[in-house]
Every structure is written in C-alpha cells, then in structure tokens.
Design an enzyme around this catalytic site. Sequence first.
Site, PDB file in Angstrom:
ATOM      1  N   HIS A   1       0.649  -1.067  -0.072  1.00  0.00           N
ATOM      2  CA  HIS A   1       0.015  -0.107  -0.065  1.00  0.00           C
ATOM      3  C   HIS A   1       0.677   1.082   0.110  1.00  0.00           C
ATOM      4  O   HIS A   1       0.334   2.493   0.196  1.00  0.00           O
ATOM      5  CB  HIS A   1      -1.157   0.026   1.164  1.00  0.00           C
ATOM      6  CG  HIS A   1      -0.183  -0.219   2.427  1.00  0.00           C
ATOM      7  ND1 HIS A   1      -1.125  -0.160   3.640  1.00  0.00           N
ATOM      8  CD2 HIS A   1       0.924  -0.084   3.083  1.00  0.00           C
ATOM      9  CE1 HIS A   1      -0.180  -0.407   4.888  1.00  0.00           C
ATOM     10  NE2 HIS A   1       0.977  -0.409   4.315  1.00  0.00           N
ATOM     11  N   HIS A   2       2.232   1.127  -0.037  1.00  0.00           N
ATOM     12  CA  HIS A   2       3.028   2.435  -0.146  1.00  0.00           C
ATOM     13  C   HIS A   2       3.478   2.826  -1.419  1.00  0.00           C
ATOM     14  O   HIS A   2       4.167   3.795  -1.550  1.00  0.00           O
ATOM     15  CB  HIS A   2       4.375   2.190   0.770  1.00  0.00           C
ATOM     16  CG  HIS A   2       3.998   2.099   2.369  1.00  0.00           C
ATOM     17  ND1 HIS A   2       3.045   2.813   3.100  1.00  0.00           N
ATOM     18  CD2 HIS A   2       4.180   1.184   3.179  1.00  0.00           C
ATOM     19  CE1 HIS A   2       2.902   2.256   4.226  1.00  0.00           C
ATOM     20  NE2 HIS A   2       3.744   1.136   4.303  1.00  0.00           N
ATOM     21  N   GLY A   3       3.096   2.139  -2.179  1.00  0.00           N
ATOM     22  CA  GLY A   3       3.707   2.329  -3.803  1.00  0.00           C
ATOM     23  C   GLY A   3       2.920   3.696  -4.480  1.00  0.00           C
ATOM     24  O   GLY A   3       1.667   3.891  -4.078  1.00  0.00           O
TER      25      GLY A   3
ATOM     26  N   ASP B   1      -0.208   5.440   2.991  1.00  0.00           N
ATOM     27  CA  ASP B   1       0.001   6.500   2.189  1.00  0.00           C
ATOM     28  C   ASP B   1      -0.385   6.527   0.651  1.00  0.00           C
ATOM     29  O   ASP B   1      -1.020   7.532   0.334  1.00  0.00           O
ATOM     30  CB  ASP B   1       1.211   7.219   2.407  1.00  0.00           C
ATOM     31  CG  ASP B   1       2.292   6.429   2.076  1.00  0.00           C
ATOM     32  OD1 ASP B   1       2.085   5.031   1.959  1.00  0.00           O
ATOM     33  OD2 ASP B   1       3.441   6.707   2.168  1.00  0.00           O
TER      34      ASP B   1
END
Length: 373
Positions: free
Chosen positions: A150-152, A192
């Site tokens: 989920h941070h890409g 993020d």
Amino acid sequence: MGRDCLNNPDAPMRDLARPAPAPLMLGAEIYRRSTYGSSHPLAIPRVSTVLDLSRALGWLPRAAYRTSPRITPKGLSIFHTAEYVAALQQAEACQSVSAEVRARHNIGTLSNPVYPEMFRRPATSAGGSLLAADLVAAGHRVYHPAGGTHHGFPDRAGGFCFFNDPVLAILTLQRRGLRRIAYVDIDAHHCDGVEAAFAACPEVLVVSTHEERRWPFTGALEAAGCGNLFNLPLPRELNDSEFAAVLDQVILPAVAAHRPEAVVLQCGADAVAEDPLSRLTLSNNAHWSAVAALDALAPRFLVLGGGGYNPWSVGRLWTGVWAVLNGFDIPDRLPGEAEAVLRALSWTRRAGRNPPDHWFTSLRDAPRDGVVR
C-alpha cells in the site's frame, strides 16, 4: 484518480442471502525462493508459509487455489507510469541503478533494494490483485496474502512496495462496474499510497488504522479527503479490547454507511505484539475478528496481506485468516505436519533465537485484552 469515479450511489447490492462460492486463495512459488536480501525485513518467508500450513491442515484443496499471473506493463499503466515500470525492469536486468534513477524512483535504496526478482516479484503480486479483482467482481471471495503493498506511488517505490496492488485492484473493480468500494487497512503503517490515489474519489472509502507517529508519518486524524477518509492513528501498546472498540464503533459503521459494492481489506500482520516494526500489541484474534465482521458485511470481499516481519506471527495470523473465511475450526494444538512447517522456520533477529513454544504448536495467540484508553 477522480477521473475514474462515476457517481452512482444507488448501485445495486448483491443478495447476501444467496450462498456465496467457496473462497479462493491466490499464491505463487516466486515468493518461496525470492527475498529482498538477507538483512532486509522481508528476508523471511511469508506467503509460502501460509500455503504450506494451509495444505498441512487440509484447508487448501486444489480447487480453492489459483496461481497469480504476472502483470504486464500495460496492466500496470492504469496507475503506474511507463517510465517507472521501465526503470524497474532495467534495474532487474542490470542489478543496479544510477544515482538519477535512485533519486527519481526511490529504488536501489535500503528499503526498496535491487534484488534478482525486483520486477517479477511485485509484478506477480500486482497480477494477483488484478486476477483477484476479476474473481471478486464475478462473485467470489478471494484471499491474496501476497497483496497489500500500500505504499507504492505511480512513479516511485515506498516502504518495501514497488507497485501499489490495492490501488490496482480497486481500479479494476471499478472497471468491472463496481463503483462504490470500501478499503479498510489495519496494517501498523498508514496506507499513504492508497490514500493519495483516492483522496479525491468519493466512491472509494478509505479507512486506516495505524500506529501514531510511525513511518510514513501520514494519516492524520484530521485528513478528510473529499469526506471519504477515516484515519485512526492508534497509541503504542494497543490491546485487543481497544481494537474491538475501534472496529465496532468506527470501522464497521463507516463501511455500512458507505454502502459498498465490494470491500477490500488490507490485513497487514505487523500490528501484533511480536512484530519488530511496530509497537502495537494486538493478538492475531483482533485481525481475525476484523475479517469475520467485514466478511459478514461485505457483498463482495477481497482480503490482502501487507506488512508483517516476524515469520511465525505472519504465517500463523495469515493462515488463520483463511480459516476464518472458510469457517474452519482452528485447533488448539496443530497436527504434526503443520507444526513441522513452523519448526522449519528461522529468523536472525534476537526473538528468533529462542522462540516460545506456541509459535510452533498453535495458530491462535492468547487474547491481549485490557483497558480501553
């Protein structure tokens, strides 16, 4: 991502009284032989442990399993830039990056290192999430433990995440005609990349629980997007009772009010007490309660993995997720074949030198109840 949103608040819901097909699990053998490097937190086996434990327990018949395909550059283009995808492919081929590429795309760093499968492995995770979205749109409940990166961001990596497969899954669900999506993220770290993708998209609800004042230092309580963001920064030493209060009083009401056509749960395993990259102290019962509650609420359900850096706690928690989705009874004591899977694991951190016996003999943690602050 606002351009991908068509306002349709009255989209029909699936009849929850109709029997749902048996859940499907996605995986691939690339995770068994690939690591980010011996000193990286993702040096540990995770997906392979879930597959091996599930099979040892007799919980994963061939009909319930699908092999994740590798996504193509064209498939990635619905979110990621062509320049970034090409840079990852080149880095894998050359096993090096220039200073310019490192600065531009945040690859070749300590967190997002160059390693032999640095394009093929995340491309397989992303391909799995696209397949999962297609299966969910067709009415299946799907578990993809290799997902949840989920941070890409569109043109750069972040936090061990080279592609953002939750975003790719949500966009694919929308392209299959499911407009209203609820994304719930119970990883110890804020989502993020997902929030940035959908902050201006009212049809995608984003609910995130995460440890306060922990990397990436985003996800403030005040962040609202277009009214679709619910961030819940949680204090250190969060216990099961506190998580139950958050689940019952915030997460489930927010999802129900959104009236989603599909729910995507990122079930990161790094919020449990034994994880080295957070200071939350949940038992795996907290995660399983979230899976069960959202499964009962969701017209269509996709469960992804995410963080988790203790090989025993990740393998036990994520195998238990599969049990919850199927309604399997979790034994108090694992049979010998399943215990052997856990005893074969190793971990170079101090906690791995003398692991407690229950990391080998059971899936379920002892509850960690306490005062609700």
